[in-house]
Design an enzyme around this catalytic site. Sequence first.
Site, short mmCIF file in Angstrom:
data_model
loop_
_atom_site.label_atom_id
_atom_site.label_comp_id
_atom_site.label_asym_id
_atom_site.label_seq_id
_atom_site.Cartn_x
_atom_site.Cartn_y
_atom_site.Cartn_z
N HIS A 161 12.55 11.85 3.21
CA HIS A 161 12.75 13.37 3.29
C HIS A 161 12.22 13.85 2.49
O HIS A 161 10.73 15.01 1.66
CB HIS A 161 13.36 14.25 4.77
CG HIS A 161 11.90 14.53 6.07
ND1 HIS A 161 11.12 14.67 5.99
CD2 HIS A 161 11.77 16.24 4.55
CE1 HIS A 161 10.06 15.83 6.11
NE2 HIS A 161 10.64 16.56 5.14
N SER B 247 13.75 5.63 -13.62
CA SER B 247 12.00 5.96 -14.46
C SER B 247 12.07 7.48 -13.52
O SER B 247 11.40 8.81 -14.61
CB SER B 247 10.84 5.23 -13.95
OG SER B 247 9.67 6.64 -14.13
N SER B 248 11.95 7.71 -12.21
CA SER B 248 12.49 9.58 -11.24
C SER B 248 13.27 9.61 -11.80
O SER B 248 13.44 11.24 -12.31
CB SER B 248 11.99 9.17 -9.84
OG SER B 248 10.83 8.10 -9.89
N LYS C 224 2.79 30.01 1.73
CA LYS C 224 2.32 29.29 0.47
C LYS C 224 1.12 29.59 0.77
O LYS C 224 0.03 30.29 0.03
CB LYS C 224 2.92 27.85 0.02
CG LYS C 224 4.28 27.98 -0.09
CD LYS C 224 4.63 26.96 -1.37
CE LYS C 224 3.60 27.36 -2.11
NZ LYS C 224 4.24 27.59 -3.89
N TYR D 211 8.74 16.19 0.41
CA TYR D 211 8.80 17.19 -1.00
C TYR D 211 8.47 17.36 -2.41
O TYR D 211 7.82 17.71 -3.32
CB TYR D 211 9.52 18.02 -0.61
CG TYR D 211 9.56 18.99 0.80
CD1 TYR D 211 7.91 19.79 1.79
CD2 TYR D 211 10.73 18.42 1.96
CE1 TYR D 211 8.23 19.91 2.62
CE2 TYR D 211 10.36 18.80 3.07
CZ TYR D 211 8.93 19.36 3.53
OH TYR D 211 9.45 19.61 5.24
N TRP E 87 6.78 0.00 4.02
CA TRP E 87 7.48 0.65 2.42
C TRP E 87 8.81 1.05 3.24
O TRP E 87 9.29 1.29 2.27
CB TRP E 87 6.20 1.61 2.29
CG TRP E 87 6.28 3.66 3.64
CD1 TRP E 87 6.03 3.14 4.59
CD2 TRP E 87 7.38 4.30 2.28
NE1 TRP E 87 6.70 4.72 4.47
CE2 TRP E 87 7.27 5.12 3.81
CE3 TRP E 87 8.57 4.68 1.51
CZ2 TRP E 87 8.00 6.35 3.37
CZ3 TRP E 87 8.76 6.12 1.42
CH2 TRP E 87 8.33 6.56 2.34
N GLU F 208 11.49 12.95 -0.30
CA GLU F 208 10.72 12.77 -1.70
C GLU F 208 8.84 13.34 -1.02
O GLU F 208 8.56 13.54 -1.65
CB GLU F 208 10.67 11.34 -0.87
CG GLU F 208 9.38 10.28 -1.69
CD GLU F 208 9.18 9.67 -2.71
OE1 GLU F 208 10.54 9.92 -3.57
OE2 GLU F 208 8.04 10.04 -3.83
N SER G 66 -2.25 26.62 -6.75
CA SER G 66 -1.54 27.82 -7.01
C SER G 66 -2.40 28.31 -8.73
O SER G 66 -2.92 29.53 -8.75
CB SER G 66 -0.17 28.42 -7.24
OG SER G 66 1.05 28.22 -6.47
N ASP H 98 7.69 20.21 -27.19
CA ASP H 98 7.97 19.19 -26.38
C ASP H 98 9.07 18.89 -25.39
O ASP H 98 9.33 20.40 -25.12
CB ASP H 98 8.17 17.67 -27.33
CG ASP H 98 7.38 16.46 -26.96
OD1 ASP H 98 7.58 16.60 -25.83
OD2 ASP H 98 6.68 15.63 -27.77
N ARG I 51 0.72 2.15 15.13
CA ARG I 51 0.57 1.40 13.20
C ARG I 51 1.00 0.11 13.03
O ARG I 51 2.26 -0.36 14.02
CB ARG I 51 2.02 2.50 12.92
CG ARG I 51 2.98 2.14 12.16
CD ARG I 51 3.93 3.65 11.63
NE ARG I 51 3.67 3.51 10.49
CZ ARG I 51 4.22 4.12 9.41
NH1 ARG I 51 5.57 4.58 10.51
NH2 ARG I 51 4.24 4.21 7.89
N HIS J 184 0.71 -0.61 0.07
CA HIS J 184 0.13 0.22 0.18
C HIS J 184 0.90 1.15 -0.05
O HIS J 184 0.81 2.20 -0.87
CB HIS J 184 -1.02 0.13 1.06
CG HIS J 184 -1.31 1.59 1.51
ND1 HIS J 184 -2.60 1.44 0.87
CD2 HIS J 184 -1.60 2.68 2.79
CE1 HIS J 184 -3.20 2.99 1.22
NE2 HIS J 184 -2.88 3.49 2.08
N THR K 232 6.40 26.98 3.44
CA THR K 232 4.77 26.38 3.63
C THR K 232 4.47 27.81 3.76
O THR K 232 2.93 27.79 3.82
CB THR K 232 4.67 24.84 4.46
OG1 THR K 232 6.05 24.60 4.68
CG2 THR K 232 3.57 24.55 4.63
N HIS L 225 14.75 14.29 11.42
CA HIS L 225 13.56 13.96 12.29
C HIS L 225 12.50 12.92 12.17
O HIS L 225 11.94 12.70 12.83
CB HIS L 225 12.78 15.16 11.97
CG HIS L 225 11.78 15.52 10.66
ND1 HIS L 225 11.76 16.10 10.31
CD2 HIS L 225 11.33 14.58 10.15
CE1 HIS L 225 11.13 16.18 9.12
NE2 HIS L 225 10.91 15.15 8.97
N HIS L 226 13.20 12.03 11.57
CA HIS L 226 12.23 10.89 11.16
C HIS L 226 13.14 8.91 12.48
O HIS L 226 12.20 8.03 12.27
CB HIS L 226 12.06 9.96 9.80
CG HIS L 226 11.53 10.69 8.89
ND1 HIS L 226 10.22 10.43 8.85
CD2 HIS L 226 11.88 11.99 8.29
CE1 HIS L 226 10.01 11.32 7.85
NE2 HIS L 226 10.36 12.77 7.55
#
Lengths: 299, 543
Positions: free
Chosen positions: B270, B186-187, B348, B274, B156, B272, B285, B121, B467, B91, B345, B319-320
């Site tokens: 982390h 790919s990314s 924004k 963002y 994950w 990731e 926006s 293109d 969890r 998941h 943030t 922080h994780h």
Amino acid sequence: MNRVLGWGLGIILLIGLGGHAALAQSADPTAAADAYVNAPHDWQMWLPVSGSPMEARIDWLMKYVLWIMTAIVGFVGLLMLYVMINFRSGKNKTPAHFTHNALIEVIWIVIPTLLLAVIIVPSISLIYYEADDSSPYMTINVTGHQWYWEYSYQSVPGLDYTSYMVPDDKLQPGDIRRLSVDHPIVVPIGKKIKFNITSADVLHGFYLPSLGVQRYAIPGTVVTSWTIIPKVGTYYGECNQICGVNHDAMPIEIKAVSMDDYMAWIKVAQANYVMNSYAPHPLSSPLPVNEFADLAVTK
Amino acid sequence: MSSTTHDDHIPHEQAHGDHAHGDHGHAKPGFVRRWLMSTNHKDIGTLYITSAVIAGCVGGILSMIMRAQLMYPHNHIVSSGTEWNAIITAHGLIMIFWMVMPALIGGFGNWFVPMMIGAPDMAFPRLNNMSFWFLVMGFIFVMLGLLIGDGTGAGWTIYPPLDNAHYSPGIATDFSLFSLHLAGISSLLGAINFIATILNMRAPGMTMHKMPLFVWAILVTAFLLLLAIPVLAGAVTMLIMDRNFGTSFFEPAGGGDPVLFQHLFWFFGHPEVYIMILPAFGVISHVVSTFSKKPVFGYLGMAYAMVIIGFVGFVVWAHHMFVSGISTDSRVYFEVATLVIAVPTGIKIFSWIATMWGGSIEFKTPMLWAIGFIFLFVIGGATGVVLANAGLDQELHNDYFLIAHFHYVLSLGAVFAIFAGFYYWIGKMSGHPYPEFWGKVHFWTTFIGVNLTFFPQHFLGLAGMPRRYPDYPDAFAGWNFVSSVGAMISGASTAVFFYVLYRIFTSKEKLADNYWGEGATTLEWAVPSPAPHHTFEDVPVIR
């Protein structure tokens, strides 16, 4: 005839059970801890009742930060509501075209920064408080295993035992499903207890919500934490880092008792746990549930 | 083959003249050629979005199974802990790498970045095609990781030692790890392509400071990918080596350290976060500006807020790991650095509200999703500030408060932005309008469903529910039941979405170039709907 027999058997059973229970209680030095149970309750919406000064501080900071955050969310929510009502196309037909306002842009940088400073100051002092595991009264080595905990008391030679969850089909009255264990940690009240946490296999999480303690159990490394429990009672925790199939089946139970009861418990525990020194056994095998009751009978 | 087809179609082309949008001067390719060998950024974008919908359904079905299992304590919908762990792992991986990222970056990014900067293109069209098919291969691998043998059961975050050869002996884990490599390649290729396109192929006059904010968002995201993905690739490679070739990078017995993996994983993980949310910021926006009929407030502040978020996002990873035994001073540093992100943030959020201020706001479906995004993202951000406090994380780490937090920013944040973008641009992509009523039904059912699912999880977390538990103490039953009911509503809202899709693709109605009117000012609104195969006949000149 049958009825009389039934009643007779019932009475005998009752006497037997009562006697057994009484015997067990008198022999179990941790029985006093059953009077106060700090466990999660139905529809709970806030942190547990603080079982330790550390959790009390966490609770305080949590309220402090969450009130600030609630105010911010509320403010933003109201602002959006105001904008949506006043500047809806039905009411405001011609849109404005401004795109800058230096003052407001400075304000919304400065005020959040100040709010962060207001949060950071007490928050950092909590970090140092939580990290201060110096000069403990006693140290317990906690080792995570798939899927049970092992506790070894540094100051009590040879006192090293395992702690398994009581499986659903072996629950006794008063046990809490998925939280009660066969051999809880027993500690004296009001004393600083240090935990040296490690693992024998994969990562585990030594998590005691009502005491505000949480550290990973990492193989090859000892991570420390500590607690002081002022009140006699039973406290619970759980493994909180995925560790395989039975990740949800290795809870933690701590009984905090008076110093006298603790000393009495050490003697009982040494006599039993050291001799038995449980070899790791899978959950499927029969567990020595309610060891103290068995012990009382054999005595 | 191609030359004959080409020649055959020339008269057909000429006959249609100007009206044949889609294939000026080129043959209309067959199905295989168009969709399997595509080098057109719009077709590849469509492929990405389609695959994101499919992956989203798979990941969504997994979450339905999870919520069904958790609806009652002592439940047996999921037969074993092994199966449960495989489901939660798949998941997480599927939703992040095959749903959110392909939808926002591969899908909307491919479709609209070249269009918005006036480029014909992407810079490397064949590389673009390769990016997509790597993603598909990765999806096959992650599904094998779910379905083969016991599946991959390490979560994950794939922390060792649980996923080493001893504790996860099956080949499924190798499939999942390789799927990350494939998604990573790919990314990475996609990121290189976006950076090259945005830096080199802007139309005359399209300076960096005139680029639409969505393009800025994708540019920052592409740089994050470029810097973060190789670190993940390194960590995953070391894991694969530990599993298969006897190394011990993360094995304490061989002098390795499991915590090293956590550092490497979150150095990727982390940014990731963002990577998933910055493109969402970009979409929001555009939508907010369009439906307020006002230009974006504080454009430069908005653009550089994203740059700052991207930059600071690289120095907050531990922080994780507040409870992984990192030193006290590290905890202080990572807490403060993390909290700093709240400031850009906030810029924004407040700029979006300032964009709406004084506007003439129309509450069309995309705007509902965008407003929903802003408010729910603020809630997710607020709990993020709570969790950033290392002292509080000691209580909340890995419990349901965290689950609620990151689903508020992702499931209610990124996903809301995806739907905002979908309803905003589907007319440009398909040429047909979506049914407004059903779009709103979709919004409200989703809004109620996801809030009912995730808000009670804050309470579960505060009460101490960890969890990744398939069964839990009975005291947690109440809020879990509420949460599962919410999940069912969210699940049902997906059916509404498919009905909306059906209505769009059976619609006979044609849309004008700029069907949103005066508020929509970016270049994609200057071309027909649907956008022709070749977007611009002449190079557009900006101002």
